[in-house]
Design a protein around this motif. Structure first.
Motif, PDB file in Angstrom:
ATOM      1  N   ASP A 181       0.841  -1.194   0.000  1.00  0.00           N
ATOM      2  CA  ASP A 181       0.000   0.000   0.000  1.00  0.00           C
ATOM      3  C   ASP A 181       0.879   1.247   0.000  1.00  0.00           C
ATOM      4  O   ASP A 181       1.104   1.881   1.040  1.00  0.00           O
ATOM      5  CB  ASP A 181      -0.922  -0.016   1.218  1.00  0.00           C
ATOM      6  CG  ASP A 181      -1.991   1.068   1.140  1.00  0.00           C
ATOM      7  OD1 ASP A 181      -2.103   1.714   0.078  1.00  0.00           O
ATOM      8  OD2 ASP A 181      -2.705   1.264   2.136  1.00  0.00           O
ATOM      9  N   LEU A 182       1.375   1.589  -1.179  1.00  0.00           N
ATOM     10  CA  LEU A 182       2.187   2.793  -1.334  1.00  0.00           C
ATOM     11  C   LEU A 182       2.156   3.221  -2.792  1.00  0.00           C
ATOM     12  O   LEU A 182       1.916   2.395  -3.682  1.00  0.00           O
ATOM     13  CB  LEU A 182       3.630   2.572  -0.879  1.00  0.00           C
ATOM     14  CG  LEU A 182       4.621   1.882  -1.822  1.00  0.00           C
ATOM     15  CD1 LEU A 182       6.036   2.025  -1.290  1.00  0.00           C
ATOM     16  CD2 LEU A 182       4.286   0.431  -2.052  1.00  0.00           C
ATOM     17  N   PRO A 183       2.377   4.519  -3.061  1.00  0.00           N
ATOM     18  CA  PRO A 183       2.471   4.981  -4.444  1.00  0.00           C
ATOM     19  C   PRO A 183       3.906   4.855  -4.949  1.00  0.00           C
ATOM     20  O   PRO A 183       4.865   5.025  -4.190  1.00  0.00           O
ATOM     21  CB  PRO A 183       2.058   6.454  -4.341  1.00  0.00           C
ATOM     22  CG  PRO A 183       2.506   6.855  -2.966  1.00  0.00           C
ATOM     23  CD  PRO A 183       2.368   5.635  -2.096  1.00  0.00           C
ATOM     24  N   LEU A 184       4.052   4.559  -6.228  1.00  0.00           N
ATOM     25  CA  LEU A 184       5.361   4.520  -6.875  1.00  0.00           C
ATOM     26  C   LEU A 184       5.370   5.533  -8.007  1.00  0.00           C
ATOM     27  O   LEU A 184       4.505   5.492  -8.889  1.00  0.00           O
ATOM     28  CB  LEU A 184       5.653   3.124  -7.432  1.00  0.00           C
ATOM     29  CG  LEU A 184       5.773   1.981  -6.421  1.00  0.00           C
ATOM     30  CD1 LEU A 184       5.976   0.657  -7.155  1.00  0.00           C
ATOM     31  CD2 LEU A 184       6.904   2.225  -5.435  1.00  0.00           C
ATOM     32  N   ALA A 185       6.328   6.439  -7.973  1.00  0.00           N
ATOM     33  CA  ALA A 185       6.502   7.386  -9.070  1.00  0.00           C
ATOM     34  C   ALA A 185       7.179   6.696 -10.249  1.00  0.00           C
ATOM     35  O   ALA A 185       7.634   5.548 -10.142  1.00  0.00           O
ATOM     36  CB  ALA A 185       7.334   8.579  -8.599  1.00  0.00           C
ATOM     37  N   ALA A 186       7.259   7.395 -11.370  1.00  0.00           N
ATOM     38  CA  ALA A 186       7.795   6.791 -12.591  1.00  0.00           C
ATOM     39  C   ALA A 186       9.220   6.290 -12.406  1.00  0.00           C
ATOM     40  O   ALA A 186       9.624   5.303 -13.019  1.00  0.00           O
ATOM     41  CB  ALA A 186       7.728   7.789 -13.738  1.00  0.00           C
ATOM     42  N   GLU A 187       9.993   6.956 -11.547  1.00  0.00           N
ATOM     43  CA  GLU A 187      11.395   6.566 -11.370  1.00  0.00           C
ATOM     44  C   GLU A 187      11.590   5.587 -10.213  1.00  0.00           C
ATOM     45  O   GLU A 187      12.711   5.142  -9.950  1.00  0.00           O
ATOM     46  CB  GLU A 187      12.261   7.806 -11.132  1.00  0.00           C
ATOM     47  CG  GLU A 187      11.991   8.537  -9.825  1.00  0.00           C
ATOM     48  CD  GLU A 187      10.837   9.522  -9.902  1.00  0.00           C
ATOM     49  OE1 GLU A 187      10.658  10.291  -8.940  1.00  0.00           O
ATOM     50  OE2 GLU A 187      10.118   9.513 -10.925  1.00  0.00           O
TER      51      GLU A 187
END
Length: 252
Positions: A181-187
């Motif tokens: 349960d976490l967001p991942l940015a493009a990098e």
């Protein structure tokens, strides 16, 4: 990133921004997958196991072909699956430097059909499929079949690459889920080492605490001997998001 081309039949429609469709005008047309950087597909080592999965082949009773080229770009050989099978795997033959997936469409159709999702895995000559180029769009049909050729369960390393939120992977055959349960940015890259039981963001920060209640303990998430069907999902994300599963066959 995929590119597609034909010799004019079947006819392609769409530019990759929306649904890309194909319209076979006569029986026996070939739809060819190519990499953005090479007209000959993707680089491969002799003896490496290559597996291709295509929703189009399964839906249309089509035949998957793995087309091999040598280092000079000369045609080498075709490895051909069975008609109607949605996936096919074969080892790279002697002299192969490139592999190109092809779907041979058996029939003319009255209207275009979507190409749908597809995935390509390229292994190492020592065994173990380790390089999925596309696991499908998060939240839709990111489905892949892998094979542990050993006789014991193996612990893979799984990498989620953003952008997406709440990535998960499910072994359909065992029912085991890993979800974070976490967001991942493009990098961002979230690496899950199932042997060590670690979850690391960008090779530095532990994110083990983000595991959800749906998940099994990381060290119990394994690939048993034989084939396994895996599903990659995310609560939301971009088509550029991917999941990579690296492993080697395990033996008692």
């Amino acid at each position: 990133m995929w590119r597609w081309w034909t010799d004019g039949d079947p006819v392609l429609a769409g530019d990759g921004e929306g649904t890309v469709s194909v319209h076979p005008q006569t029986p026996g047309g070939e739809l060819v997958w190519s990499a953005e950087s090479s007209d000959y597909g993707w680089s491969v080592s002799v003896g490496a196991e290559v597996a291709f999965t295509s929703a189009l082949a399964a839906a249309q009773g089509a035949t998957i072909i793995l087309r091999w080229w040598d280092a000079s770009g000369a045609y080498l050989a075709d490895s051909t699956g069975d008609g109607g099978d949605g996936s096919f795997a074969a080892p790279a033959p002697a002299g192969a430097a490139w592999v190109q997936p092809v779907v041979l469409l058996p029939d003319a159709l009255a209207s275009p059909v979507p190409i749908g999702t597809s995935s390509l895995l390229i292994g190492s000559p020592s065994g173990g499929l380790s390089w999925p180029l596309d696991f499908g769009t998060p939240g839709s049909t990111g489905t892949l079949s892998v094979v542990n050729a050993g006789d014991a369960a193996t612990h893979p390393v799984i990498e989620f690459r953003g952008p997406m939120e709440r990535p998960s992977i499910t072994n359909v055959d065992t029912g085991d889920v890993l979800e974070y349960d976490l967001p991942l940015a493009a990098e961002d890259v979230l690496a899950v080492d199932t042997a060590a039981g670690t979850v690391t963001l960008n090779a530095t920060a532990s994110r083990l605490y983000t595991v959800t209640s749906r998940s099994v303990p990381e060290q119990t998430w394994t690939l048993p001997p034989g084939p396994s069907q895996l599903h990659f999902r995310a609560a939301s994300g971009d088509p550029a998001a991917t999941a990579t599963v690296r492993f080697r066959p395990a033996y008692w």
